[in-house]
Design an enzyme around this catalytic site. Structure first.
Site, PDB file in Angstrom:
ATOM      1  N   HIS A  49       2.164   6.810  -3.929  1.00 47.08           N
ATOM      2  CA  HIS A  49       2.742   5.508  -4.297  1.00 47.08           C
ATOM      3  C   HIS A  49       3.045   5.498  -5.793  1.00 47.08           C
ATOM      4  O   HIS A  49       2.187   5.811  -6.614  1.00 47.08           O
ATOM      5  CB  HIS A  49       1.741   4.400  -3.957  1.00 47.08           C
ATOM      6  N   THR A  61      -5.526   0.362  -4.284  1.00 46.29           N
ATOM      7  CA  THR A  61      -5.783  -0.809  -3.438  1.00 46.29           C
ATOM      8  C   THR A  61      -6.097  -0.395  -2.007  1.00 46.29           C
ATOM      9  O   THR A  61      -5.452  -0.819  -1.052  1.00 46.29           O
ATOM     10  CB  THR A  61      -4.581  -1.775  -3.462  1.00 46.29           C
ATOM     11  N   GLU A 119      -0.123   0.825   5.886  1.00 48.70           N
ATOM     12  CA  GLU A 119      -0.327   1.670   4.699  1.00 48.70           C
ATOM     13  C   GLU A 119      -1.811   1.931   4.469  1.00 48.70           C
ATOM     14  O   GLU A 119      -2.210   3.052   4.109  1.00 48.70           O
ATOM     15  CB  GLU A 119       0.296   1.005   3.472  1.00 48.70           C
TER      16      GLU A 119
END
Length: 222
Positions: A49, A61, A119
Site C-alpha cells: 500500500h 492499519t 483488505e
C-alpha cells in the site's frame, strides 16, 4: 462479496494459468509485464500500500480486534498490502479466496466486520505466506507522488471527484452526480489532516492512541 464473486465461477477460472483482481477504477499508465506473475513457490502476488510504503509497523492499519479472524498481533507483520490489486496461480488464488470468504463469514456470524474489509483479510491471509510483493507503483492514488525512483504504472482514479460523478453516483445509490462545492467541502479537512501528518514529528505521532490513529486514517481514506 468480492471473494464470492470469484468462487461463483470457480470452474471456469480454473482453466486459466493465473487469476488477478484489480479495482474497476484502476487505470494503467505504463506497460506492465510478466514481473507481476508469481512463481510456483510464491503462488500469490500482492502489492504494498502506497500510504504505508517504507513506514513503521506501528503505522499499519491491520485489524486490531482479537475476536476477528483478520486480527494481526502487534508484534507481527512486515508490510501492509493494498486490496485493490492481487492475484496468483489459479488454484492458489482460488484457495486463498475460499479461505478469506470463510473467514469473512465467520466474522459476520459474530457481528464483526474487519476494519478494511477484504483488505484486512488479505493482509492476515498472506501473513505466514511468501507471496510475490510488488511496490506501490502498480496501484497508487490519482495525484499521489511516489518516492523516487518509483514511477506509477497504474493509478487508482479518485471516485469521489465530481468529474467521475462521486462515490454515491458510481455505486448506484443516487442518480445525481456530485457537485464541486460539496467535493471541496469534504476534501479540505482531509488535506489539512494529511499536511499535519507530514509536519507532526514521528515521536509525537507514535504516542497517539491507536484508536485515534485508526479514526484519522479512516477519514483520510474515504
Amino acid at each position: 462479496m468480492r471473494f464470492q464473486i470469484f468462487l461463483n465461477i470457480k470452474e471456469q477460472l480454473q482453466e486459466f494459468d493465473y487469476i488477478f483482481f484489480l479495482n474497476a477504477n484502476m487505470l494503467p499508465v505504463a506497460p506492465v509485464g510478466d514481473e507481476i506473475l508469481p512463481t510456483e513457490e510464491q503462488g500469490l502476488m500482492v502489492m504494498i500500500h502506497s500510504f504505508f510504503y517504507q513506514k513503521d509497523r506501528s503505522e499499519f492499519t491491520y485489524e486490531t480486534n482479537p475476536a476477528s479472524t483478520a486480527y494481526i498481533p502487534p508484534d507481527q507483520g512486515k508490510y501492509y498490502f493494498r486490496g485493490s490489486f492481487n492475484g496468483g496461480i489459479s488454484h492458489v488464488f482460488l484457495q486463498a479466496y475460499s479461505q478469506m470468504l470463510d473467514n469473512t463469514l465467520t466474522d459476520l456470524n459474530n457481528n464483526i466486520i474487519a476494519i478494511w474489509h477484504d483488505e484486512s483479510h488479505l493482509n492476515k491471509y498472506v501473513l505466514d505466506k511468501n507471496p510475490l510483493i510488488l511496490p506501490p507503483e502498480y496501484g497508487c492514488c490519482e495525484g499521489e507522488v511516489l518516492p523516487r525512483p518509483l514511477k506509477a504504472k497504474a493509478i487508482l482514479l479518485d471516485k469521489a471527484k465530481p468529474k467521475y460523478g462521486g462515490l454515491a453516483y458510481l455505486r448506484g445509490i443516487t442518480n445525481k452526480k456530485r457537485g464541486y462545492i460539496g467535493y471541496y467541502l469534504d476534501e479540505t479537512p482531509k488535506i489539512i489532516f494529511k499536511t499535519a501528518r507530514n509536519i507532526i514529528p514521528k515521536k509525537i505521532r507514535n504516542n497517539i492512541p491507536q484508536k485515534i490513529k485508526n479514526i484519522i486514517r479512516y477519514l483520510l481514506r474515504q
